[in-house]
Motif scaffolding. Sequence first.
Motif, PDB file in Angstrom:
ATOM      1  N   PRO A 150       0.840  -1.204   0.000  1.00  0.00           N
ATOM      2  CA  PRO A 150       0.000   0.000   0.000  1.00  0.00           C
ATOM      3  C   PRO A 150       0.873   1.251   0.000  1.00  0.00           C
ATOM      4  N   SER A 151       0.556   2.190  -0.841  1.00  0.00           N
ATOM      5  CA  SER A 151       1.375   3.394  -0.951  1.00  0.00           C
ATOM      6  C   SER A 151       1.362   4.173   0.357  1.00  0.00           C
ATOM      7  N   GLY A 152       2.563   4.468   0.858  1.00  0.00           N
ATOM      8  CA  GLY A 152       2.705   5.178   2.130  1.00  0.00           C
ATOM      9  C   GLY A 152       3.133   4.288   3.269  1.00  0.00           C
ATOM     10  N   VAL A 153       3.155   2.967   3.057  1.00  0.00           N
ATOM     11  CA  VAL A 153       3.593   2.010   4.076  1.00  0.00           C
ATOM     12  C   VAL A 153       5.033   1.600   3.784  1.00  0.00           C
ATOM     13  N   ARG A 166      -5.210   3.005   2.263  1.00  0.00           N
ATOM     14  CA  ARG A 166      -5.586   1.721   2.849  1.00  0.00           C
ATOM     15  C   ARG A 166      -6.132   0.789   1.764  1.00  0.00           C
ATOM     16  N   ALA A 167      -5.600  -0.432   1.706  1.00  0.00           N
ATOM     17  CA  ALA A 167      -6.001  -1.403   0.688  1.00  0.00           C
ATOM     18  C   ALA A 167      -6.944  -2.445   1.264  1.00  0.00           C
ATOM     19  N   GLY A 190      -4.801  -5.114   4.192  1.00  0.00           N
ATOM     20  CA  GLY A 190      -5.938  -5.966   3.882  1.00  0.00           C
ATOM     21  C   GLY A 190      -5.517  -7.415   3.718  1.00  0.00           C
ATOM     22  N   VAL A 191      -6.189  -8.124   2.831  1.00  0.00           N
ATOM     23  CA  VAL A 191      -5.875  -9.528   2.554  1.00  0.00           C
ATOM     24  C   VAL A 191      -4.646  -9.584   1.651  1.00  0.00           C
ATOM     25  N   LEU A 192      -3.706 -10.462   1.988  1.00  0.00           N
ATOM     26  CA  LEU A 192      -2.483 -10.595   1.204  1.00  0.00           C
ATOM     27  C   LEU A 192      -2.617 -11.726   0.194  1.00  0.00           C
TER      28      LEU A 192
END
Length: 485
Positions: A150-153, A166-167, A190-192
């Motif tokens: 996720p962008s920003g993590v 948030r994904a 979220g779900v990987l």
Amino acid sequence: MRRAHTVEQVRSAEADLMARLPEGTLMQRAAAGLAATCARLLPRVYGSRVLVLAGSGDNGGDALYAAARLARRGARVSAVLLSPEKAHAAGLAALLAAGGRVTADQGEFERADLVLDGIVGIGGRGGLRPEAQPFAALPRRGRVVAVDVPSGVDPDTGEVPGVALRADVTVCFGTYKPGLLIDPGASYAGVLQLVGIGLELPPAPVAVLQHADAAALLPLPGAESDKYRRGVVGVAAGSARYPGAAVLAVAGALRGGAGAVRYAGTAAAEVVRRFPEALVTAGGPAEAGRVQAWVVGPGSGEGVRELLPEVLAADVPVLVDADGLAELARLGPDALAGRSAPTLLTPHTGEEARLLAGAEGGAPPAADGLAAARRATARRLAAAYRATVLLKGSTTVVAEPDGTVRVNPTGTSWLATAGSGDVLSGLAGSLMAAGLGPLDAGAVAAHLHGLAGRTAAAGAPAAALDVAEALPEAWRTVRSAGAGR
């Protein structure tokens, strides 16, 4: 077991593979897996609205190529280019050739059935740039699928230093990334979903036990077992002010796989009243009899100043918790320097801060900062004390002095209740007495404790003793996944 590799390891493996493949092959593999995952998430591909948030570089290219595949299947695909001059040229050309288009309308984010987050990849650091930040606050109708992270993590640490997107699903290429398994980053992922792209990777520095992995480590009695062969765990805990801590630690220990529990301390009467199977003495650890591991510190109060050195002098594995950690922070790492047997420390972030101050000098670091960088700080503490560290929290991190980390995600926020940590300490200490090393004992204990917390709470508040009483059900759940063990 889920295994996660650092950005440096992934980049090295990608470079090795790309040197042997035709140009662009690796990106096409990633795009194909990403598109297939997106197709499964959509009720139907034809006619669905798909929006691509495309940043610069290969991450944006993966997203654009995947979106082109969806467009060729009839999806209505639009792309927002966050850095138009740096957009992946070939990926954008593929999307336009497949019937996709470029848009500047942020409202399409809210109308999309699926959004592909290709803003920042694993090479990015820091939060979202200003031009991308509005998307983190917009309402959404469809699912957001992150491309690799996720962008920003932060992909290595799980830190979220600013605004992040948030994904609902994160598609990982080649391997999981540590930051997707550790909070706060894990809460954004979220779900990987793992997509294999053919990477040849070194041993993973971070791993997560699955049920079958935990089942393979559970100590099970054999035909010739007796209570002593199964291991005996000693518990030095409790005080006149906190007798309940002793009861709870013993409760966890009795359900941890060892054959017997010896309790030494001032709460002997309370312990034997609640658990008549416990072997108790009102004296110190030296009077308790032979054990294969010790748990020291829960609720011990000022008495821990005598208890801790006595227990650490024993040539058996020792778990230090609660008041024992406060005393260890006062003494510093030299208190463990002469030990040949393993030591497992089980702090929360506040205790971790005091332990680091005891090792490094100065004021304790801010607990909030430690919680935001859980993997890095657990490794730092393990290296400072040359001990295994089980760092409690929303994601439990178990770290070895050599940097090896196991992460446990099975817990629930209902475990944030008084005495829960005492149960965990008894459980982990019992697993060590039964023969597990501190890394395995900490990881399995956290796994079982988290499952028991979920069972005990079932969506409602649960007390620590409820968690202890749910441990047998957690064992059965794990064993059912262990191929008949």
